[in-house]
Design a protein around this motif. Structure first.
Motif, short mmCIF file in Angstrom:
data_model
loop_
_atom_site.label_atom_id
_atom_site.label_comp_id
_atom_site.label_asym_id
_atom_site.label_seq_id
_atom_site.Cartn_x
_atom_site.Cartn_y
_atom_site.Cartn_z
N PHE A 140 0.85 -1.19 0.00
CA PHE A 140 0.00 0.00 0.00
C PHE A 140 0.89 1.24 0.00
CE2 PHE A 140 -2.51 -3.40 1.78
CZ PHE A 140 -3.73 -3.24 1.15
N SER A 141 0.27 2.40 -0.26
CA SER A 141 1.01 3.64 -0.11
C SER A 141 1.03 3.97 1.37
CB SER A 141 0.33 4.76 -0.89
OG SER A 141 0.50 4.53 -2.27
N HIS A 142 2.10 4.62 1.80
CA HIS A 142 2.26 4.88 3.23
C HIS A 142 1.11 5.67 3.81
CE1 HIS A 142 6.82 3.98 3.37
NE2 HIS A 142 6.14 3.11 2.69
N ARG A 143 0.55 6.55 2.96
CA ARG A 143 -0.52 7.40 3.49
C ARG A 143 -1.92 6.88 3.19
NH1 ARG A 143 1.99 13.24 2.10
NH2 ARG A 143 3.83 13.07 3.44
N ASP A 144 -2.02 5.68 2.71
CA ASP A 144 -3.37 5.14 2.45
C ASP A 144 -4.18 5.11 3.73
OD1 ASP A 144 -3.09 4.75 -0.22
OD2 ASP A 144 -2.83 2.57 -0.13
N GLU A 145 -5.41 5.53 3.60
CA GLU A 145 -6.29 5.49 4.77
C GLU A 145 -6.72 4.05 5.02
OE1 GLU A 145 -9.52 8.21 4.44
OE2 GLU A 145 -8.17 9.88 4.02
N TYR A 146 -7.11 3.83 6.26
CA TYR A 146 -7.49 2.46 6.63
C TYR A 146 -8.63 1.92 5.76
CZ TYR A 146 -9.37 -1.49 9.10
OH TYR A 146 -9.85 -2.73 9.39
N VAL A 147 -9.63 2.77 5.44
CA VAL A 147 -10.76 2.28 4.64
C VAL A 147 -10.28 1.72 3.29
CG1 VAL A 147 -12.70 3.57 5.62
CG2 VAL A 147 -11.26 4.66 3.91
N ARG A 148 -9.26 2.35 2.75
CA ARG A 148 -8.74 1.88 1.46
C ARG A 148 -8.05 0.52 1.61
NH1 ARG A 148 -6.39 5.16 -3.54
NH2 ARG A 148 -6.60 3.39 -4.92
N ILE A 149 -7.26 0.40 2.67
CA ILE A 149 -6.57 -0.87 2.92
C ILE A 149 -7.61 -1.99 3.11
CG2 ILE A 149 -5.08 -2.12 4.56
CD1 ILE A 149 -3.58 0.52 5.03
N ARG A 150 -8.59 -1.69 3.92
CA ARG A 150 -9.63 -2.68 4.23
C ARG A 150 -10.39 -3.08 2.96
NH1 ARG A 150 -14.68 -3.64 5.33
NH2 ARG A 150 -15.28 -4.80 7.20
N LYS A 151 -10.73 -2.10 2.15
CA LYS A 151 -11.48 -2.36 0.92
C LYS A 151 -10.68 -3.25 -0.04
CE LYS A 151 -14.05 0.26 -2.57
NZ LYS A 151 -13.31 0.42 -3.80
N THR A 152 -9.39 -2.93 -0.18
CA THR A 152 -8.51 -3.72 -1.07
C THR A 152 -8.45 -5.17 -0.59
OG1 THR A 152 -7.21 -1.73 -1.46
CG2 THR A 152 -6.19 -3.83 -2.06
N VAL A 153 -8.24 -5.33 0.71
CA VAL A 153 -8.17 -6.67 1.30
C VAL A 153 -9.49 -7.42 1.03
CG1 VAL A 153 -8.23 -7.85 3.56
CG2 VAL A 153 -6.42 -6.18 3.06
N TYR A 154 -10.58 -6.74 1.28
CA TYR A 154 -11.90 -7.36 1.13
C TYR A 154 -12.14 -7.80 -0.32
CZ TYR A 154 -16.94 -7.96 1.17
OH TYR A 154 -18.20 -8.48 1.03
N GLU A 155 -11.81 -6.91 -1.26
CA GLU A 155 -12.04 -7.23 -2.67
C GLU A 155 -11.22 -8.43 -3.13
OE1 GLU A 155 -13.34 -2.78 -4.15
OE2 GLU A 155 -11.34 -3.52 -4.67
N LEU A 156 -10.00 -8.52 -2.63
CA LEU A 156 -9.16 -9.66 -3.00
C LEU A 156 -9.75 -10.95 -2.42
CD1 LEU A 156 -5.68 -8.02 -2.52
CD2 LEU A 156 -6.44 -9.13 -4.62
N ILE A 157 -10.17 -10.87 -1.18
CA ILE A 157 -10.67 -12.08 -0.52
C ILE A 157 -11.95 -12.60 -1.16
CG2 ILE A 157 -11.64 -12.94 1.66
CD1 ILE A 157 -9.32 -11.23 2.96
N ILE A 158 -12.86 -11.69 -1.48
CA ILE A 158 -14.10 -12.19 -2.09
C ILE A 158 -13.87 -12.79 -3.48
CG2 ILE A 158 -15.83 -10.88 -0.76
CD1 ILE A 158 -16.00 -8.97 -3.17
N LYS A 159 -12.75 -12.44 -4.10
CA LYS A 159 -12.42 -13.05 -5.40
C LYS A 159 -11.57 -14.32 -5.23
CE LYS A 159 -14.04 -9.77 -8.21
NZ LYS A 159 -14.84 -9.86 -9.41
N GLY A 160 -11.31 -14.68 -4.00
CA GLY A 160 -10.62 -15.95 -3.77
C GLY A 160 -9.12 -15.86 -3.52
N TRP A 161 -8.57 -14.65 -3.49
CA TRP A 161 -7.13 -14.51 -3.23
C TRP A 161 -6.87 -14.37 -1.74
CZ3 TRP A 161 -5.22 -15.70 -7.71
CH2 TRP A 161 -5.87 -15.29 -8.89
N ILE A 162 -5.63 -14.63 -1.33
CA ILE A 162 -5.25 -14.43 0.07
C ILE A 162 -4.22 -13.30 0.11
CG2 ILE A 162 -4.32 -15.47 2.18
CD1 ILE A 162 -4.94 -18.24 0.91
N PRO A 163 -4.63 -12.08 0.47
CA PRO A 163 -3.67 -10.98 0.49
C PRO A 163 -2.68 -11.09 1.64
CG PRO A 163 -5.87 -10.21 1.09
CD PRO A 163 -5.99 -11.66 0.81
N ILE A 164 -1.41 -10.89 1.32
CA ILE A 164 -0.38 -10.75 2.35
C ILE A 164 -0.01 -9.27 2.37
CG2 ILE A 164 1.97 -11.37 3.08
CD1 ILE A 164 1.72 -13.91 1.35
#
Ligand SMILES: [Fe+2]
Length: 244
Positions: free
Chosen positions: A112-136
């Motif tokens: 992520f970018s250092h200044r990414d807000e938490y909502v953005r991090i959470r959204k990215t994680v969520y979108e990956l997971i619902i598509k079947g990926w495991i984000p590290i």
């Protein structure tokens, strides 16, 4: 400690801001070996507008490095991954195979970018997971919005994300602040992986052996083995296809 797996590094030469030459890459591999590592997932940066080396070039360089690695008898096993900077079309790019996951598994190393807000991090994680990926989450210790609050970290982990922190940050090379964050994360058992994020032979050099000694002293051998050997081993065991 032996049998360590480094899941995040920039050793593949000439594709990002990591190793410059093949010679340098081999030196870095040797250094990893001296540190007790015997398997490495090479994770070149992919970031739109910043690091966009064509995947075809990356795959070709990877194959070449594997040949050199074999010839020079380093005793290292190399695998290919990608450090994917979060982007809106990320899941599509993964689905289409435009960029690889970690050794073809479901695991995706996400920066992520250092200044990414938490909502953005959470959204990215969520979108990956619902598509079947495991984000590290790559070098998780660096994101202030995530580290601000342990509940946030717990929330993304509950969604299914994994957390990677940097070896140098753990033992204090990156300063007291990061060392303290890493200590807290480990004491709350929120860490899945520790990796080098090595870029060169000097300032950001392979240092997992040094880190392993430190963690072993602080947390004992069982914890150390879980984080440095067993957990990353699970990524490789999950392999769908090999890039060889
Ligand atoms: Fe990195």
């Amino acid at each position: 400690m032996r049998g360590i797996v480094d899941i995040h590094c920039h050793i593949l030469p000439g594709v990002d801001d990591g190793a410059v030459t093949e010679r340098m890459a081999v030196e870095m591999i040797r250094m990893e070996k001296e540190q007790g590592v015997n398997r490495i997932i090479l994770t070149p940066h992919y970031r739109v507008g910043v690091f966009e080396t064509e995947q075809e070039v990356i795959t070709r360089r990877f194959k070449r490095l594997c040949e050199i690695n074999k010839k020079t008898k380093t005793g290292m096993e190399l695998y290919l991954g990608c450090e994917f900077h979060r982007a809106s079309a990320m899941t599509d790019k993964l689905q289409q195979g435009i960029r690889p996951t970690m050794d073809g598994s479901r695991y995706v190393l996400v920066e992520f970018s250092h200044r990414d807000e938490y909502v953005r991090i959470r959204k990215t994680v969520y979108e990956l997971i619902i598509k079947g990926w495991i984000p590290i989450i790559a070098h998780g210790e660096r994101y202030p919005s995530l580290m601000e609050n342990l509940d946030r970290i717990e929330e993304v982990l509950r969604l299914g994300a994994k957390l990677q922190i940097t070896a140098g940050a753990v033992y204090g090379q990156h300063g007291f602040r990061y060392k303290r964050i890493c200590k807290k994360l480990m004491s709350e058992d929120l860490v899945h992986f520790i990796a080098t994020d090595a870029h060169d032979l000097k300032n950001r050099a392979p240092d997992l052996g040094r880190c392993a000694e430190y963690i072993e002293r602080k947390k004992g051998p069982v914890y150390t083995r879980r984080i440095l050997v067993d957990n990353p081993g699970m990524i490789l065991a999950e392999r769908i296809k090999r890039y060889e």
